[in-house]
Design a protein around this motif. Structure first.
Motif, mmCIF file in Angstrom:
data_model
loop_
_atom_site.group_PDB
_atom_site.id
_atom_site.type_symbol
_atom_site.label_atom_id
_atom_site.label_comp_id
_atom_site.label_asym_id
_atom_site.label_seq_id
_atom_site.Cartn_x
_atom_site.Cartn_y
_atom_site.Cartn_z
ATOM 1 N N THR A 78 4.453 14.192 4.929
ATOM 2 C CA THR A 78 4.488 14.398 3.491
ATOM 3 C C THR A 78 3.920 13.169 2.809
ATOM 4 O O THR A 78 4.370 12.047 3.062
ATOM 5 C CB THR A 78 5.925 14.660 2.990
ATOM 6 O OG1 THR A 78 6.458 15.789 3.683
ATOM 7 C CG2 THR A 78 5.939 14.941 1.493
ATOM 8 N N LEU A 79 2.903 13.401 1.977
ATOM 9 C CA LEU A 79 2.365 12.349 1.131
ATOM 10 C C LEU A 79 3.176 12.384 -0.152
ATOM 11 O O LEU A 79 3.160 13.390 -0.865
ATOM 12 C CB LEU A 79 0.886 12.602 0.811
ATOM 13 C CG LEU A 79 -0.078 12.872 1.955
ATOM 14 C CD1 LEU A 79 -1.480 13.122 1.405
ATOM 15 C CD2 LEU A 79 -0.082 11.727 2.952
ATOM 16 N N HIS A 80 3.892 11.323 -0.426
ATOM 17 C CA HIS A 80 4.688 11.227 -1.653
ATOM 18 C C HIS A 80 3.827 10.488 -2.674
ATOM 19 O O HIS A 80 3.648 9.272 -2.569
ATOM 20 C CB HIS A 80 6.003 10.486 -1.393
ATOM 21 C CG HIS A 80 6.844 11.133 -0.332
ATOM 22 N ND1 HIS A 80 7.691 12.192 -0.587
ATOM 23 C CD2 HIS A 80 6.952 10.872 0.999
ATOM 24 C CE1 HIS A 80 8.296 12.544 0.537
ATOM 25 N NE2 HIS A 80 7.863 11.765 1.504
ATOM 26 N N THR A 81 3.266 11.226 -3.639
ATOM 27 C CA THR A 81 2.365 10.626 -4.623
ATOM 28 C C THR A 81 3.037 10.556 -5.988
ATOM 29 O O THR A 81 4.074 11.191 -6.203
ATOM 30 C CB THR A 81 1.057 11.445 -4.756
ATOM 31 O OG1 THR A 81 1.294 12.606 -5.558
ATOM 32 C CG2 THR A 81 0.501 11.853 -3.390
ATOM 33 N N ASN A 82 2.413 9.828 -6.893
ATOM 34 C CA ASN A 82 2.941 9.776 -8.255
ATOM 35 C C ASN A 82 2.697 11.084 -9.004
ATOM 36 O O ASN A 82 3.152 11.249 -10.118
ATOM 37 C CB ASN A 82 2.379 8.568 -9.026
ATOM 38 C CG ASN A 82 0.874 8.565 -9.138
ATOM 39 O OD1 ASN A 82 0.163 9.100 -8.297
ATOM 40 N ND2 ASN A 82 0.362 7.918 -10.185
ATOM 41 N N PHE A 83 2.014 12.044 -8.381
ATOM 42 C CA PHE A 83 1.806 13.370 -8.955
ATOM 43 C C PHE A 83 2.737 14.405 -8.327
ATOM 44 O O PHE A 83 2.826 15.521 -8.802
ATOM 45 C CB PHE A 83 0.351 13.821 -8.751
ATOM 46 C CG PHE A 83 -0.613 13.293 -9.779
ATOM 47 C CD1 PHE A 83 -1.395 14.165 -10.525
ATOM 48 C CD2 PHE A 83 -0.759 11.936 -10.010
ATOM 49 C CE1 PHE A 83 -2.287 13.690 -11.468
ATOM 50 C CE2 PHE A 83 -1.638 11.448 -10.943
ATOM 51 C CZ PHE A 83 -2.401 12.324 -11.683
ATOM 52 N N GLY A 84 3.385 14.039 -7.218
ATOM 53 C CA GLY A 84 4.254 14.969 -6.499
ATOM 54 C C GLY A 84 3.977 14.892 -5.005
ATOM 55 O O GLY A 84 3.134 14.110 -4.548
ATOM 56 N N ASP A 85 4.679 15.718 -4.251
ATOM 57 C CA ASP A 85 4.570 15.693 -2.790
ATOM 58 C C ASP A 85 3.538 16.685 -2.270
ATOM 59 O O ASP A 85 3.395 17.795 -2.802
ATOM 60 C CB ASP A 85 5.920 16.015 -2.153
ATOM 61 C CG ASP A 85 6.948 14.911 -2.368
ATOM 62 O OD1 ASP A 85 6.577 13.824 -2.863
ATOM 63 O OD2 ASP A 85 8.126 15.143 -2.032
ATOM 64 N N ILE A 86 2.860 16.256 -1.207
ATOM 65 C CA ILE A 86 1.886 17.105 -0.506
ATOM 66 C C ILE A 86 2.303 17.118 0.953
ATOM 67 O O ILE A 86 2.293 16.081 1.627
ATOM 68 C CB ILE A 86 0.451 16.557 -0.639
ATOM 69 C CG1 ILE A 86 0.051 16.410 -2.113
ATOM 70 C CG2 ILE A 86 -0.526 17.447 0.120
ATOM 71 C CD1 ILE A 86 -1.218 15.590 -2.324
#
Length: 164
Positions: free
Chosen positions: A3-11
């Motif tokens: 899971t990529l935890h980004t400042n836009f949400g998780d992918i």
């Protein structure tokens, strides 16, 4: 699964170890070492892909390990939502950078073991969070540090978690 935890949400990305074993191993080494934490999606082209994993917010390139052999001849295609390794014009130059296809990019697929034919190795697929990718692909971009298509507001990977 990562899971990529980004400042836009998780992918959430399902990795394909069967079809791209060395590429997945390489990606996981970067993920588990914390390499991706604090990196940004530094190249965003709405009708093409979003690329990240190599630069910090100040556009400083992070140190990487040796490049890996391209595994693009694995039957996987650069379809919308797939994840592939970024590289230079040398087919076997991938290190840490990756991209998520925002449309079907079949022209990036393997066609022959030639400089032009190697294509880009698909090693995973977004299984949750395409809405986040779609948000990212629509950000405003410009020229930053001599590079084009850089988001004018940082799209940051805060951390990456690896699940069994």
């Amino acid at each position: 699964m990562v899971t990529l935890h980004t400042n836009f949400g998780d992918i959430k990305i399902k990795l394909n170890e069967e079809k791209a074993p060395n590429t997945v191993k390489n990606f996981l080494q970067y993920a588990e070492s914390g390499h991706y934490a604090g990196t940004v999606f530094h190249r965003v082209i709405e009708s093409f892909m979003v690329q990240g994993g190599g630069f910090d917010n100040d556009m400083n390139q992070k140190a990487v390990s040796d490049s890996i052999k391209c595994e693009s001849n694995n039957g996987l295609s650069n379809k919308t939502g797939t994840v592939a390794m970024a590289r230079t014009s040398d087919p076997h130059s991938a290190t840490a950078q990756f991209f998520i296809n925002t449309k079907d990019n079949d022209f990036l697929d393997f066609s022959a073991e030639t400089t032009q034919g190697w294509g880009y190795c698909v090693f995973g697929e977004v299984v949750e969070g395409m809405a986040v990718v779609n948000q990212i692909k629509q950000v405003e971009t410009g020229y930053v540090a001599g590079m084009q298509d850089v988001p004018t507001e940082a799209v940051t990977i805060n951390k990456v978690t690896v699940e069994d």
